[in-house]
Scaffold this active site. Structure first.
Site, PDB file in Angstrom:
ATOM      1  N   GLU A 104     111.154  31.445 -23.343  1.00  0.00           N
ATOM      2  CA  GLU A 104     112.184  30.447 -23.395  1.00  0.00           C
ATOM      3  C   GLU A 104     111.345  29.175 -24.872  1.00  0.00           C
ATOM      4  O   GLU A 104     110.930  28.788 -24.316  1.00  0.00           O
ATOM      5  CB  GLU A 104     113.074  30.475 -22.541  1.00  0.00           C
ATOM      6  CG  GLU A 104     113.556  31.897 -21.996  1.00  0.00           C
ATOM      7  CD  GLU A 104     112.893  32.501 -20.688  1.00  0.00           C
ATOM      8  OE1 GLU A 104     113.134  33.321 -20.723  1.00  0.00           O
ATOM      9  OE2 GLU A 104     111.509  31.255 -21.038  1.00  0.00           O
ATOM     10  N   TYR A 116     106.229  29.947 -32.475  1.00  0.00           N
ATOM     11  CA  TYR A 116     105.895  31.046 -31.902  1.00  0.00           C
ATOM     12  C   TYR A 116     106.162  32.606 -32.791  1.00  0.00           C
ATOM     13  O   TYR A 116     105.376  33.649 -33.143  1.00  0.00           O
ATOM     14  CB  TYR A 116     106.746  31.294 -31.345  1.00  0.00           C
ATOM     15  CG  TYR A 116     106.813  30.712 -29.778  1.00  0.00           C
ATOM     16  CD1 TYR A 116     106.197  29.872 -29.419  1.00  0.00           C
ATOM     17  CD2 TYR A 116     108.244  29.748 -29.740  1.00  0.00           C
ATOM     18  CE1 TYR A 116     105.703  29.511 -28.257  1.00  0.00           C
ATOM     19  CE2 TYR A 116     107.772  28.650 -28.450  1.00  0.00           C
ATOM     20  CZ  TYR A 116     106.401  28.591 -28.144  1.00  0.00           C
ATOM     21  OH  TYR A 116     106.205  27.338 -26.688  1.00  0.00           O
TER      22      TYR A 116
END
Length: 171
Positions: A104, A116
């Site tokens: 998250e 990411y």
């Protein structure tokens, strides 16, 4: 990460995440599972003088991994340390046989989201109001087949200390 890393990690945690910082107890609980055969893997990055400038944690259970936390000191951000820490977690997830790795990230943190994405993570959902008390949404991202996801190019070398041994030294 070892028990003696908790205090400098907490100092960095409180600087970076003042509204939703983890507690000392949360880190102690995580480290209780960071042993051979345990479900956690924690690592810290230090400068040559031993100053903690980053840390990251992974939970791996039944073929699924979850990035528990990743943090880099403000004066070290943008220099590749986050990538080095994430590469360590992706490599460990692959070593543990994880078929997927989840995380998250705050929707208001595009810099982290970009990191990411560079590793192959893709958005898969949103958790409304996940970060409290600020009530900020979390973007859920997934990396399928972590063994294929850790780019080794352009990842600077840092002293990233890995400890998978739980035995805290209480002396």
């Amino acid at each position: 990460m070892r028990w003696w890393d908790i205090e400098p990690v907490m100092e960095l945690e409180l600087r970076l995440f003042p509204e939703d910082a983890w507690s000392h107890g949360m880190y102690w609980s995580e480290l209780a599972e960071a042993h051979p055969g345990g479900s956690r893997h924690y690592t810290v990055a230090t400068t040559p003088d031993g100053t903690v400038v980053g840390y990251a944690g992974l939970m791996a259970v039944a073929g699924e991994g979850d990035v528990q936390t990743i943090a880099v000191a403000p004066d070290r951000q943008g220099a590749g340390l986050g990538a080095a820490l994430l590469a360590d977690l992706v490599t460990e997830a692959a070593r543990r046989g994880c078929a997927e790795l989840l995380l998250e990230v705050r929707v208001d943190n595009p810099r982290a989201q970009h990191l990411y994405e560079r590793f192959g993570f893709e958005p898969v959902g949103v958790r409304r109001g996940y970060y409290q008390p600020a009530n900020v949404d979390a973007l859920v991202m997934r990396l399928d087949h972590p063994q294929e996801g850790a780019p080794q190019r352009d990842v600077p070398q840092y002293d990233v200390k890995q400890y998978d041994v739980k035995e805290p030294d209480h002396g």
